[in-house]
Design a protein around this motif. Structure first.
Motif, PDB file in Angstrom:
ATOM      1  N   ALA A 300       0.875  -1.172   0.000  1.00 11.48           N
ATOM      2  CA  ALA A 300       0.000   0.000   0.000  1.00 11.48           C
ATOM      3  C   ALA A 300       0.910   1.219   0.000  1.00 11.48           C
ATOM      4  N   VAL A 301       0.574   2.215  -0.814  1.00  8.32           N
ATOM      5  CA  VAL A 301       1.410   3.411  -0.936  1.00  8.32           C
ATOM      6  C   VAL A 301       0.546   4.630  -0.636  1.00  8.32           C
ATOM      7  N   VAL A 302       1.070   5.495   0.212  1.00  9.00           N
ATOM      8  CA  VAL A 302       0.366   6.713   0.613  1.00  9.00           C
ATOM      9  C   VAL A 302       1.199   7.921   0.191  1.00  9.00           C
ATOM     10  N   ARG A 303       0.519   8.956  -0.296  1.00  9.43           N
ATOM     11  CA  ARG A 303       1.196  10.195  -0.676  1.00  9.43           C
ATOM     12  C   ARG A 303       0.551  11.377   0.035  1.00  9.43           C
ATOM     13  N   TYR A 369      10.880  20.222  -4.038  1.00 14.08           N
ATOM     14  CA  TYR A 369       9.527  20.060  -3.503  1.00 14.08           C
ATOM     15  C   TYR A 369       9.042  18.625  -3.699  1.00 14.08           C
ATOM     16  N   SER A 370       9.247  18.071  -4.905  1.00 14.07           N
ATOM     17  CA  SER A 370       8.822  16.698  -5.185  1.00 14.07           C
ATOM     18  C   SER A 370       9.561  15.703  -4.301  1.00 14.07           C
ATOM     19  N   GLN A 371      10.854  15.948  -4.068  1.00 12.83           N
ATOM     20  CA  GLN A 371      11.634  15.046  -3.234  1.00 12.83           C
ATOM     21  C   GLN A 371      11.138  15.048  -1.786  1.00 12.83           C
ATOM     22  N   LEU A 372      10.764  16.217  -1.277  1.00 10.02           N
ATOM     23  CA  LEU A 372      10.221  16.301   0.075  1.00 10.02           C
ATOM     24  C   LEU A 372       8.915  15.513   0.188  1.00 10.02           C
ATOM     25  N   LEU A 373       8.068  15.621  -0.841  1.00  5.74           N
ATOM     26  CA  LEU A 373       6.806  14.874  -0.828  1.00  5.74           C
ATOM     27  C   LEU A 373       7.045  13.382  -0.916  1.00  5.74           C
ATOM     28  N   PHE A 374       8.053  12.991  -1.728  1.00  3.07           N
ATOM     29  CA  PHE A 374       8.343  11.563  -1.833  1.00  3.07           C
ATOM     30  C   PHE A 374       8.913  11.018  -0.529  1.00  3.07           C
ATOM     31  N   MET A 379       7.907   7.731   4.492  1.00  3.83           N
ATOM     32  CA  MET A 379       7.757   7.650   5.940  1.00  3.83           C
ATOM     33  C   MET A 379       6.350   7.225   6.341  1.00  3.83           C
ATOM     34  N   VAL A 380       5.352   7.868   5.723  1.00  2.00           N
ATOM     35  CA  VAL A 380       3.964   7.553   6.072  1.00  2.00           C
ATOM     36  C   VAL A 380       3.611   6.135   5.645  1.00  2.00           C
ATOM     37  N   THR A 381       4.072   5.735   4.446  1.00  2.00           N
ATOM     38  CA  THR A 381       3.786   4.383   3.953  1.00  2.00           C
ATOM     39  C   THR A 381       4.420   3.337   4.855  1.00  2.00           C
ATOM     40  N   SER A 382       5.679   3.534   5.224  1.00  2.00           N
ATOM     41  CA  SER A 382       6.380   2.547   6.047  1.00  2.00           C
ATOM     42  C   SER A 382       5.856   2.497   7.470  1.00  2.00           C
ATOM     43  N   SER A 383       5.244   3.600   7.933  1.00  2.00           N
ATOM     44  CA  SER A 383       4.712   3.613   9.292  1.00  2.00           C
ATOM     45  C   SER A 383       3.433   2.802   9.416  1.00  2.00           C
ATOM     46  N   GLY A 384       2.810   2.509   8.292  1.00  2.00           N
ATOM     47  CA  GLY A 384       1.582   1.710   8.317  1.00  2.00           C
ATOM     48  C   GLY A 384       0.431   2.388   9.014  1.00  2.00           C
ATOM     49  N   ASN A 414      -3.216  12.671   3.730  1.00  2.00           N
ATOM     50  CA  ASN A 414      -2.515  11.444   3.366  1.00  2.00           C
ATOM     51  C   ASN A 414      -3.487  10.554   2.595  1.00  2.00           C
ATOM     52  N   LEU A 415      -3.249  10.423   1.296  1.00  2.00           N
ATOM     53  CA  LEU A 415      -4.154   9.659   0.443  1.00  2.00           C
ATOM     54  C   LEU A 415      -3.437   8.443  -0.130  1.00  2.00           C
ATOM     55  N   ALA A 416      -4.112   7.296  -0.144  1.00  2.00           N
ATOM     56  CA  ALA A 416      -3.582   6.130  -0.848  1.00  2.00           C
ATOM     57  C   ALA A 416      -3.577   6.429  -2.338  1.00  2.00           C
ATOM     58  N   VAL A 417      -2.583   5.929  -3.050  1.00  2.00           N
ATOM     59  CA  VAL A 417      -2.454   6.261  -4.475  1.00  2.00           C
ATOM     60  C   VAL A 417      -3.580   5.658  -5.313  1.00  2.00           C
ATOM     61  N   VAL A 418      -4.409   4.805  -4.713  1.00  2.00           N
ATOM     62  CA  VAL A 418      -5.571   4.284  -5.445  1.00  2.00           C
ATOM     63  C   VAL A 418      -6.757   5.237  -5.335  1.00  2.00           C
TER      64      VAL A 418
END
Length: 459
Positions: A300-303, A369-374, A379-384, A414-418
């Motif tokens: 699961a990936v969150v952005r 800016y893009s790197q900060l978001l990535f 971090m958010v994705t790995s934190s579950g 924080n939105l899932a990429v789906v």
């Protein structure tokens, strides 16, 4: 574009693009969010149509029709002199050295189509990126626009892959990312499939220079034919899609979306996305690999999602950046577009506002800016979803209008990429809305869409 029932021929309106529009700031208008297709059926999706399994009636009809259209080994004898005349709309690949360079990729390039009942609705290309000899299973990378299909529980929806030899495979969704418009499909095959290791064939970022020769590769569904278009890479901002896209002058067809863009040494530059003017915009391979790595690790990936896109001020055309009363060499990042319903939209952020800081860090480039978001996404994705990274993530935007405070604070979602809200980053397909008839063909409900701004205009 129209598809008749069982028609193997895609009829495209011919046009020659005259320009790519400059960015013009305007007040934000509502953006169309497409209805996305239901998850494709699990029952048949992991088998090959060429395997004699118990198929549904729809799949039998599709299989019977397209097996009659398999390419012939005698196709050369059927050519006439006019078939060898190069297209005036594209630069033909006439260097044998370049053809040899990318020839190793050819067996891994496939055609991928979304079927609504027995009718093809969307054609894309794809690349086989993995092969599991034990499971007899392959992974195909392509565009998530294949999921922008009509929703109708009364009809079967399928994604079908066609190989160079005409073999038909059914695809099962694996990874879906509507922010980057990435889709990976799992397919089963009775024969071994050639695949491309993205890491070993990745073009080094330092080698991606403005004006370098690039080649767009794609495969057409009807006759499994390969198409290639040459052009130049442009390290400039895209006027549509996610902000990590690059630009190229490769004039391509709509079916090229999802196919690879390579340099003249045969190394992968990125995956193609096609704009309304027929040009290829590649998503760089490093970004694709990073997204796939997150998916493999966490499923699961969150952005973080503020709801606007950005661009470096020095990338803007002179008639735009001069309005800011700054030098084009100044390190400013400005808002390019604001998406309806987002936090930025609700807070009153407008195109042309300057992005000052992101989580307290001064912003000097869109890449930073893009790197900060990535990094935040990782971090958010790995934190579950743990509370460790639930603290706020903010940007400070300096309003270009006469704002009392002069600054606007926007907190990220924080939105899932789906999440289909990410689809607002991309222009809808020509046939994003459908009206079906009893014969199984579709017609488009036309809308007034401004491709300069990437959104619909109210009438």
């Amino acid at each position: 574009m129209m598809y008749d029932k069982f028609s193997p021929n895609l009829v495209l309106s011919s046009y020659t693009p005259t320009y790519i529009p400059d960015l013009v700031f305007s007040s934000s208008t509502p953006t169309y969010i497409p209805d996305l297709c239901h998850r494709f059926p699990e029952k048949y999706e992991t088998e090959s149509l060429d395997c004699a399994f118990d198929q549904s009636q729809v799949l039998k009809e599709i299989f019977d029709h397209y097996t009659k259209e398999k390419p012939s080994v005698r196709i050369v004898s059927q050519l006439s002199p006019k078939d060898c005349v190069p297209s005036l709309a594209a630069k033909p690949i006439n260097s044998m050295k370049k053809i040899i360079a990318y020839s190793k990729l050819i067996p891994s390039i496939v055609s991928v189509s979304a079927f609504y009942g027995v009718s093809r609705t969307i054609d894309c290309s794809g690349l086989i990126v993995e092969w599991d000899a034990i499971k007899k299973e392959a992974i195909i990378l392509t565009s998530a626009k294949l999921l922008w299909s009509p929703i109708d529980d009364s009809r079967e929806n399928h994604i079908i892959i066609r190989l160079a030899d005409g073999t038909l495979l059914l695809g099962k969704e694996d990874y879906v990312d509507y922010y980057h418009n990435l889709l990976t499909l799992k397919v089963k095959s009775t024969t071994e499939l050639n695949f491309v290791d993205l890491r070993s064939k990745e073009a080094v970022c330092e080698d991606l220079v403005d004006g370098m020769t690039v080649i767009s590769l794609a495969r057409m569904f009807p006759l499994c034919s390969l198409s290639d278009y040459a052009g130049e890479l442009c390290l400039e901002y895209p006027y549509f899609g996610c902000q990590e896209l690059l630009r190229s002058t490769c004039h391509v067809s709509a079916e090229s979306e999802g196919g690879p863009l390579v340099n003249d040494s045969g190394y992968l530059v990125g995956m193609n996305f096609v704009d309304d003017y027929g040009f290829s915009h590649p998503l760089p391979i490093p970004i694709i690999l990073a997204s796939l790595d997150l998916w493999r690790s966490y499923r699961a990936v969150v952005r973080p999602w503020f709801g606007f896109s950005v661009v470096d001020v020095h990338q803007l055309p002179p008639h735009v950046w001069e309005r800011f009363n700054v030098s084009p060499t100044d390190s400013y990042v400005v808002v390019k577009e604001v998406y309806e319903g987002s936090h930025a939209y609700e807070r009153g952020v407008q195109p042309g506002d300057i992005v000052a800081t992101c989580n307290g860090i001064a912003i000097h480039s869109a890449k930073q800016y893009s790197q900060l978001l990535f990094d935040r996404s990782c971090m958010v994705t790995s934190s579950g979803g743990s509370n460790m990274f639930c603290q706020s993530f903010k940007v400070v935007v300096q309003s270009a209008d006469d704002c009392p405070t002069g600054e606007i604070n926007v907190e990220a979602e924080n939105l899932a990429v789906v999440d289909k809200r990410f689809c607002q980053c991309w222009p809808p397909l020509e046939k994003a809305e459908w009206a079906s008839n009893k014969y199984g063909s579709q017609t488009n409900k036309k809308s007034d869409f401004d491709w300069r701004f990437g959104r619909f205009e109210k009438k």
